[in-house]
Design a protein around this motif. Sequence first.
Motif, PDB file in Angstrom:
ATOM      1  N   ALA A 283     -13.781  -6.242  -0.580  1.00 35.28           N
ATOM      2  CA  ALA A 283     -13.702  -4.825  -1.631  1.00 35.28           C
ATOM      3  C   ALA A 283     -13.650  -3.285  -1.469  1.00 35.28           C
ATOM      4  O   ALA A 283     -13.269  -2.525  -2.411  1.00 35.28           O
ATOM      5  N   ALA A 284     -13.950  -3.184  -0.086  1.00 36.41           N
ATOM      6  CA  ALA A 284     -12.940  -2.134   0.717  1.00 36.41           C
ATOM      7  C   ALA A 284     -11.647  -1.376   0.204  1.00 36.41           C
ATOM      8  O   ALA A 284     -10.834  -0.314   0.001  1.00 36.41           O
ATOM      9  N   ALA A 285     -10.790  -2.733   0.394  1.00 40.35           N
ATOM     10  CA  ALA A 285      -9.754  -2.088   0.347  1.00 40.35           C
ATOM     11  C   ALA A 285      -9.150  -2.038  -1.443  1.00 40.35           C
ATOM     12  O   ALA A 285      -8.195  -1.393  -1.325  1.00 40.35           O
ATOM     13  N   LEU A 286      -9.449  -3.249  -2.143  1.00 42.10           N
ATOM     14  CA  LEU A 286      -9.690  -2.679  -3.678  1.00 42.10           C
ATOM     15  C   LEU A 286      -9.823  -1.125  -3.834  1.00 42.10           C
ATOM     16  O   LEU A 286      -8.897  -0.564  -4.717  1.00 42.10           O
ATOM     17  N   ALA A 287     -10.952  -1.222  -3.225  1.00 38.40           N
ATOM     18  CA  ALA A 287     -11.743   1.037  -3.326  1.00 38.40           C
ATOM     19  C   ALA A 287     -10.995   1.713  -2.843  1.00 38.40           C
ATOM     20  O   ALA A 287     -11.057   2.669  -3.406  1.00 38.40           O
ATOM     21  N   GLY A 288     -10.496   1.515  -1.880  1.00 37.79           N
ATOM     22  CA  GLY A 288      -9.252   2.097  -1.735  1.00 37.79           C
ATOM     23  C   GLY A 288      -8.088   2.869  -1.983  1.00 37.79           C
ATOM     24  O   GLY A 288      -7.816   3.615  -2.371  1.00 37.79           O
ATOM     25  N   ALA A 289      -7.941   1.313  -2.401  1.00 33.73           N
ATOM     26  CA  ALA A 289      -6.276   1.809  -2.973  1.00 33.73           C
ATOM     27  C   ALA A 289      -6.587   2.234  -4.305  1.00 33.73           C
ATOM     28  O   ALA A 289      -5.467   3.740  -4.808  1.00 33.73           O
ATOM     29  N   ALA A 290      -7.468   1.809  -4.967  1.00 31.61           N
ATOM     30  CA  ALA A 290      -8.212   2.357  -6.276  1.00 31.61           C
ATOM     31  C   ALA A 290      -8.075   4.417  -6.292  1.00 31.61           C
ATOM     32  O   ALA A 290      -7.791   4.661  -7.099  1.00 31.61           O
ATOM     33  N   LEU A 291      -9.056   4.658  -5.351  1.00 32.38           N
ATOM     34  CA  LEU A 291      -9.251   5.793  -4.592  1.00 32.38           C
ATOM     35  C   LEU A 291      -8.359   6.819  -5.017  1.00 32.38           C
ATOM     36  O   LEU A 291      -7.659   8.102  -4.588  1.00 32.38           O
ATOM     37  N   ALA A 292      -7.358   6.186  -3.741  1.00 33.21           N
ATOM     38  CA  ALA A 292      -6.317   6.726  -3.644  1.00 33.21           C
ATOM     39  C   ALA A 292      -4.868   7.299  -4.757  1.00 33.21           C
ATOM     40  O   ALA A 292      -4.889   8.081  -4.788  1.00 33.21           O
ATOM     41  N   LYS A 293      -5.194   6.011  -5.664  1.00 35.62           N
ATOM     42  CA  LYS A 293      -4.235   6.116  -6.847  1.00 35.62           C
ATOM     43  C   LYS A 293      -4.791   6.907  -7.494  1.00 35.62           C
ATOM     44  O   LYS A 293      -4.054   8.128  -7.956  1.00 35.62           O
ATOM     45  N   ALA A 294      -6.276   7.363  -7.798  1.00 34.05           N
ATOM     46  CA  ALA A 294      -6.944   8.264  -8.443  1.00 34.05           C
ATOM     47  C   ALA A 294      -6.764   9.502  -8.349  1.00 34.05           C
ATOM     48  O   ALA A 294      -6.080  10.362  -8.546  1.00 34.05           O
ATOM     49  N   ALA A 295      -6.452   9.369  -6.505  1.00 38.69           N
ATOM     50  CA  ALA A 295      -6.517  10.958  -6.224  1.00 38.69           C
ATOM     51  C   ALA A 295      -5.365  11.438  -6.092  1.00 38.69           C
ATOM     52  O   ALA A 295      -4.962  12.101  -6.756  1.00 38.69           O
ATOM     53  N   GLY A 296      -4.484  10.258  -6.224  1.00 33.45           N
ATOM     54  CA  GLY A 296      -2.674  10.907  -6.184  1.00 33.45           C
ATOM     55  C   GLY A 296      -2.041  11.497  -7.327  1.00 33.45           C
ATOM     56  O   GLY A 296      -1.790  12.194  -8.061  1.00 33.45           O
TER      57      GLY A 296
END
Length: 87
Positions: free
Chosen positions: A39-52
């Motif tokens: 769950a943390a990896a999914l959230a981290g990847a999604a947040l990084a995509k959104a921030a980028g």
Amino acid sequence: MGWAGIVVLGLVVGFAGWFFHPLRRASGPAGGGLALAVAAALAGAALAKAAGRATGLFYDGELIEWPVCTAGALVLVAGLVALRARR
């Protein structure tokens, strides 16, 4: 990379981060931490995509998107697995 790529990346990074983290063994039973790591990896990847995308660092399909999303997922997994092992 679309959202399907984010999900696959999150699953792989979450499992690998949980499996190879040295503090995983100190956290007790192995079952509970895996779901948290994924769950943390999914959230981290999604947040990084959104921030980028919000900052204009990259757009869908650019090469820099993969390492940025992977790094975001790894940071969250490492932090949360370490915090879970210390409680």
